[in-house]
Design an enzyme around this catalytic site. Structure first.
Site, PDB file in Angstrom:
ATOM      1  N   GLU A  32       0.827  -1.222   0.000  1.00  0.00           N
ATOM      2  CA  GLU A  32       0.000   0.000   0.000  1.00  0.00           C
ATOM      3  C   GLU A  32       0.851   1.258   0.000  1.00  0.00           C
ATOM      4  O   GLU A  32       1.825   1.354   0.736  1.00  0.00           O
ATOM      5  CB  GLU A  32      -0.908  -0.034   1.232  1.00  0.00           C
ATOM      6  CG  GLU A  32      -2.293   0.483   0.974  1.00  0.00           C
ATOM      7  CD  GLU A  32      -3.048  -0.347  -0.047  1.00  0.00           C
ATOM      8  OE1 GLU A  32      -3.001  -0.001  -1.244  1.00  0.00           O
ATOM      9  OE2 GLU A  32      -3.691  -1.326   0.352  1.00  0.00           O
ATOM     10  N   HIS A  33       0.428   2.194  -0.836  1.00  0.00           N
ATOM     11  CA  HIS A  33       1.144   3.468  -1.015  1.00  0.00           C
ATOM     12  C   HIS A  33       2.581   3.231  -1.498  1.00  0.00           C
ATOM     13  O   HIS A  33       3.515   3.888  -1.062  1.00  0.00           O
ATOM     14  CB  HIS A  33       1.107   4.308   0.275  1.00  0.00           C
ATOM     15  CG  HIS A  33      -0.274   4.850   0.547  1.00  0.00           C
ATOM     16  ND1 HIS A  33      -0.742   5.989  -0.041  1.00  0.00           N
ATOM     17  CD2 HIS A  33      -1.294   4.366   1.287  1.00  0.00           C
ATOM     18  CE1 HIS A  33      -1.989   6.206   0.352  1.00  0.00           C
ATOM     19  NE2 HIS A  33      -2.358   5.228   1.151  1.00  0.00           N
ATOM     20  N   SER A  66     -26.254   6.100 -17.433  1.00  0.00           N
ATOM     21  CA  SER A  66     -25.967   5.153 -16.354  1.00  0.00           C
ATOM     22  C   SER A  66     -27.272   4.817 -15.651  1.00  0.00           C
ATOM     23  O   SER A  66     -28.125   5.688 -15.469  1.00  0.00           O
ATOM     24  CB  SER A  66     -24.997   5.806 -15.376  1.00  0.00           C
ATOM     25  OG  SER A  66     -25.117   5.204 -14.120  1.00  0.00           O
ATOM     26  N   GLY A 121     -16.945   5.192  -3.822  1.00  0.00           N
ATOM     27  CA  GLY A 121     -16.172   5.889  -2.792  1.00  0.00           C
ATOM     28  C   GLY A 121     -15.769   4.988  -1.646  1.00  0.00           C
ATOM     29  O   GLY A 121     -15.492   5.464  -0.559  1.00  0.00           O
ATOM     30  N   SER A 126     -13.785   2.219  -8.104  1.00  0.00           N
ATOM     31  CA  SER A 126     -14.861   2.340  -9.092  1.00  0.00           C
ATOM     32  C   SER A 126     -14.450   3.281 -10.230  1.00  0.00           C
ATOM     33  O   SER A 126     -14.837   3.072 -11.379  1.00  0.00           O
ATOM     34  CB  SER A 126     -16.157   2.796  -8.432  1.00  0.00           C
ATOM     35  OG  SER A 126     -15.928   3.946  -7.651  1.00  0.00           O
ATOM     36  N   ASP A 173      -4.289   0.810  -9.611  1.00  0.00           N
ATOM     37  CA  ASP A 173      -5.709   0.482  -9.782  1.00  0.00           C
ATOM     38  C   ASP A 173      -6.041   0.172 -11.239  1.00  0.00           C
ATOM     39  O   ASP A 173      -6.641  -0.854 -11.564  1.00  0.00           O
ATOM     40  CB  ASP A 173      -6.584   1.642  -9.284  1.00  0.00           C
ATOM     41  CG  ASP A 173      -6.281   2.004  -7.842  1.00  0.00           C
ATOM     42  OD1 ASP A 173      -5.636   1.191  -7.158  1.00  0.00           O
ATOM     43  OD2 ASP A 173      -6.686   3.098  -7.414  1.00  0.00           O
ATOM     44  N   TYR A 223      -3.937  12.125   0.581  1.00  0.00           N
ATOM     45  CA  TYR A 223      -3.170  11.271  -0.345  1.00  0.00           C
ATOM     46  C   TYR A 223      -2.023  12.077  -0.951  1.00  0.00           C
ATOM     47  O   TYR A 223      -0.860  11.659  -0.928  1.00  0.00           O
ATOM     48  CB  TYR A 223      -4.111  10.754  -1.434  1.00  0.00           C
ATOM     49  CG  TYR A 223      -3.472   9.805  -2.416  1.00  0.00           C
ATOM     50  CD1 TYR A 223      -3.489   8.428  -2.193  1.00  0.00           C
ATOM     51  CD2 TYR A 223      -2.867  10.264  -3.577  1.00  0.00           C
ATOM     52  CE1 TYR A 223      -2.915   7.552  -3.090  1.00  0.00           C
ATOM     53  CE2 TYR A 223      -2.290   9.395  -4.486  1.00  0.00           C
ATOM     54  CZ  TYR A 223      -2.324   8.043  -4.241  1.00  0.00           C
ATOM     55  OH  TYR A 223      -1.746   7.176  -5.146  1.00  0.00           O
TER      56      TYR A 223
HETATM   57  C1  GLA Z   1      -5.260   4.648  -4.379  1.00  0.00           C
HETATM   58  C2  GLA Z   1      -4.471   5.050  -5.623  1.00  0.00           C
HETATM   59  C3  GLA Z   1      -3.434   3.979  -5.976  1.00  0.00           C
HETATM   60  C4  GLA Z   1      -2.558   3.620  -4.772  1.00  0.00           C
HETATM   61  C5  GLA Z   1      -3.424   3.347  -3.532  1.00  0.00           C
HETATM   62  C6  GLA Z   1      -2.602   3.180  -2.278  1.00  0.00           C
HETATM   63  O1  GLA Z   1      -6.018   3.515  -4.632  1.00  0.00           O
HETATM   64  O2  GLA Z   1      -5.343   5.231  -6.708  1.00  0.00           O
HETATM   65  O3  GLA Z   1      -2.651   4.420  -7.069  1.00  0.00           O
HETATM   66  O4  GLA Z   1      -1.618   4.615  -4.530  1.00  0.00           O
HETATM   67  O5  GLA Z   1      -4.352   4.384  -3.307  1.00  0.00           O
HETATM   68  O6  GLA Z   1      -1.819   2.029  -2.344  1.00  0.00           O
END
Ligand code: GLA
Length: 384
Positions: A32-33, A66, A121, A126, A173, A223
């Protein structure tokens, strides 16, 4: 009523050539991150996502509707495409169309209807699912499905996010939504976008997604702040070490000695240790050591809680309650954090009672009603 009937009700009964598609959401198993720090991530696509139906038109217009949202959109392929906040979800589609045109694709007119079963969210991507879906459908009209470049599709989605929507996200993602494989996790090197599908059969265990239903407030600004803190930490190490270093993930724990600022130190420590956990996790999955894998999930959550500080009361509570409940061998937040979802690895026989117990205990502590989705790992975007 199925999507075809709805499509015909909206666009007319004469619509016979209707193509159907599915674009999944994603969970991140671990890492993560890390995707904006040049390291490894280990996500997978899930069984919830967005369905799309499409029929070709004879003009140069794209109509989008949609079932889940009221706003609708008509894009003239010969006119300038601009972001407008009142277009809501349609902006993701507009961004995709704009950049495909900029890249020289001669897009064709079409009617599109979408419908999703992915909570919005909640941190299950999504928006990435939508970007990749729209890109795939539009390319489908001008290319053979096997010719559609999934890496390009992922980069296109990220470009929309970064340059059209204004969210500075990494590549994880969109890459997962485009390239994931059924029953596999995707080990992605975010530095060079090379990847490997890692078998993930979870014999006897289930992946349970736990939605805290806590709104991800200030998620974007928090973020972006974390990204900045990582950049600062990297700059400090580079300056002190007098070396040119590409990204935080190539640094070692020993390099932390160069950082005096406490925040930068913690962020860098998370990034370096998390990257090591991803590599270890992929090795453990390959030998089917799910208990060891589960322990890494817990370590990852704690690192995100204490060092990266992106969990918060709700995510910490749901993970804590999950880990106390019989049958659970690992749990952690997934995605950006600041609310949203966590995942848990739970013995199949215990899943039902696990959901009941965690739901009750979490509600007692937070007054929020959580939701649970038992998921499998699925293929990325596809024609149905
Ligand atoms: C969100 C971002 C991803 C990634 C994650 C954390 O989902 O879109 O690119 O940085 O946070 O891992």
């Amino acid at each position: 009523m199925n999507l075809t009937t709805k499509f015909q009700n909206i666009y007319g009964r004469t619509e016979r050539t209707i193509y159907h598609f599915f674009s999944p959401g994603r969970i991140n198993l671990i890492g993560e991150h890390i995707d904006y720090n040049g390291g490894y991530v280990l996500p997978g696509a899930i069984n919830l996502g967005i369905y799309g139906a499409m029929s070709p038109r004879n003009d140069e217009r794209i109509h989008l509707k949609s079932i889940d949202f009221s706003s609708e959109l008509e894009v003239d392929l010969n006119k300038t495409i601009e972001y407008k906040s009142e277009d809501g979800w349609g902006n993701y589609a507009k961004g995709v169309i704009k950049f495909l045109l900029e890249d020289g694709y001669s897009l064709k007119g079409c009617n599109i209807l979408i419908k999703g079963d992915l909570p919005h969210g909640a941190g299950l991507s999504s928006s990435a699912a939508l970007e990749v879906l729209i890109g795939y459908m539009l390319l489908f009209l001008i290319q053979k499905p096997e010719e559609i470049d999934k890496k390009y599709l992922a980069l296109l989605g990220q470009r929309v996010e970064n340059k059209f929507i204004g969210v500075n996200s990494g590549i994880m993602d969109q890459f997962t939504v485009a390239n994931a494989k059924k029953d596999h996790a995707l080990l992605l090197n975010t530095q060079n976008l090379l990847y490997e599908h890692i078998p993930c059969y979870l014999n006897g265990y289930s992946l349970v997604i736990m939605n805290t239903n806590k709104r991800r407030e200030l998620a974007t600004s928090n973020y972006n702040q974390r990204r900045q803190e990582c950049e600062n930490a990297l700059e400090t190490i580079k300056k002190e070490k007098k070396e040119n270093i590409n990204n935080l993930c190539v640094c070692t724990l020993d390099d932390l000695k160069y950082i005096k600022n406490e925040i930068e130190y913690k962020r860098a420590k998370h990034v370096i240790t998390e990257n090591q956990r991803v590599i270890k996790a992929a090795e453990l999955l390959k030998i089917n050591d799910l208990k060891g894998f589960g322990e890494l999930l817990v370590q990852s959550h704690n690192s995100l809680k204490y060092d990266y500080q992106v969990t918060g009361f709700e995510l910490d509570t749901i993970v804590e309650e999950a880990l106390k409940t019989p049958g659970c061998i690992g749990a952690r937040m997934t995605g950006a954090g600041f609310g949203g979802c966590a995942i848990a690895l739970v013995e199949n026989n215990n899943v039902e009672s696990f959901i009941k117990i965690v739901s009750k205990n979490y509600h007692e502590k937070t007054k929020l009603k959580p939701e649970f989705y038992v998921t499998t790992l699925e293929n990325g975007v596809r024609q149905l």
